[in-house]
Design a protein around this motif. Structure first.
Motif, PDB file in Angstrom:
ATOM      1  N   SER A  61      11.572   8.905   5.111  1.00  0.00           N
ATOM      2  CA  SER A  61       9.922   8.487   5.860  1.00  0.00           C
ATOM      3  C   SER A  61       8.840   8.773   5.101  1.00  0.00           C
TER       4      SER A  61
ATOM      5  N   GLY B  16       6.488   1.660  12.954  1.00  0.00           N
ATOM      6  CA  GLY B  16       6.300   2.825  13.104  1.00  0.00           C
ATOM      7  C   GLY B  16       4.933   2.294  13.828  1.00  0.00           C
TER       8      GLY B  16
ATOM      9  N   LEU C 177       1.705  -0.055   8.293  1.00  0.00           N
ATOM     10  CA  LEU C 177       2.385   0.305   8.545  1.00  0.00           C
ATOM     11  C   LEU C 177       3.928  -0.692   8.660  1.00  0.00           C
TER      12      LEU C 177
ATOM     13  N   ASP D  25       5.522   4.620   7.079  1.00  0.00           N
ATOM     14  CA  ASP D  25       6.463   5.123   9.202  1.00  0.00           C
ATOM     15  C   ASP D  25       5.736   5.637   9.644  1.00  0.00           C
TER      16      ASP D  25
END
Length: 246
Positions: A39, A130, A126, A102
């Motif tokens: 992430s 996200g 994003l 994320d």
């Protein structure tokens, strides 16, 4: 110099005096997003890393940006052993990245971002699915006699001072769906000098002319020592809002 740039002048004091963020911040965010080693997280307006501390134990990669070079220098030193965290001097409205994030979060900093540029850039940066998270430490002393007494002192030395408040919701629901609002209430006790050190990191106090600031602090110091036994009890609300792009 704009008020948002003043914090860089008090970087060391900011690190020593500003509080962190309390409550179940990370647990609340993880209810909506599992953050793994793959992430990517972006922090907007990281300062010296007061909120970064909460996320530092996560396996995710965290990229933190701020406009203050001195603030970033302290943050880099502070997290030098955290290989998953890096820092960059950058202004968010102009920030771009080849990879999507994320989670994008900001702690008591996003109100300085020009809109709608900031919200549009959040949506651009994003990844699908996200999250966007905003948090603030908010001063809530509604029934504290000390803060009522300080009003006359501030009116004398800072007659143009604007009230400190944030709109709710913090997340703009024209751009994001609000998933959750989390609140945590807590108190902090300061002695006279630690309280004065705290407010010396507020942008309007930093920008105040030196003689006016010295006179303001002189009267506040006298009030605290004479009427409150050298102690100030400050009540906080840590407010977290989590959203996703519309």
């Amino acid at each position: 110099m704009e008020l948002k740039e003043t914090f860089n002048l008090r970087a060391e004091q900011y690190e020593k005096s500003r509080p962190t963020y309390k409550g179940r911040i990370i647990e609340t965010i993880l209810k909506y997003k599992n953050l793994t080693k793959d992430s990517l997280i972006l922090e907007i307006g990281c300062g010296t890393g007061k909120a970064t501390e909460l996320f530092s134990h996560l396996p995710a990669k965290i990229h933190c940006i701020d406009i203050g070079e001195n603030l970033i220098k302290i943050a880099k030193e502070k997290f030098a052993k955290c290989t998953n965290i890096d820092f960059e001097v950058a202004q968010f409205e102009n920030y771009s990245c080849s990879e999507g994030y994320d989670l994008i979060f900001s702690a008591t900093a996003y109100h300085w971002i020009k809109q709608p540029d900031g919200n549009l850039n959040i949506k651009k940066l994003l990844n699908p699915g996200g999250l966007f998270a905003l948090m603030h430490n908010i001063h809530i002393n509604k029934s504290n006699d000390f803060f009522a007494e300080t009003a006359a002192i501030y009116k004398k030395h800072m007659p143009d001072q604007k009230p400190r408040h944030f709109k709710e919701p913090l997340i703009d629901t024209a751009y994001f769906k609000l998933l959750e609002k989390y609140e945590y209430f807590w108190t902090e006790e300061y002695d006279t000098e630690s309280y004065l050190n705290l407010i010396s990191t507020h942008s309007d106090h930093i920008a105040l002319e030196a003689d006016k600031r010295n006179n303001l602090f002189k009267e506040l110091r006298e009030l605290i020592n004479k009427n409150y036994g050298g102690k100030v009890i400050k009540e906080y609300q840590t407010l977290l809002e989590i959203g996703k792009p519309l």
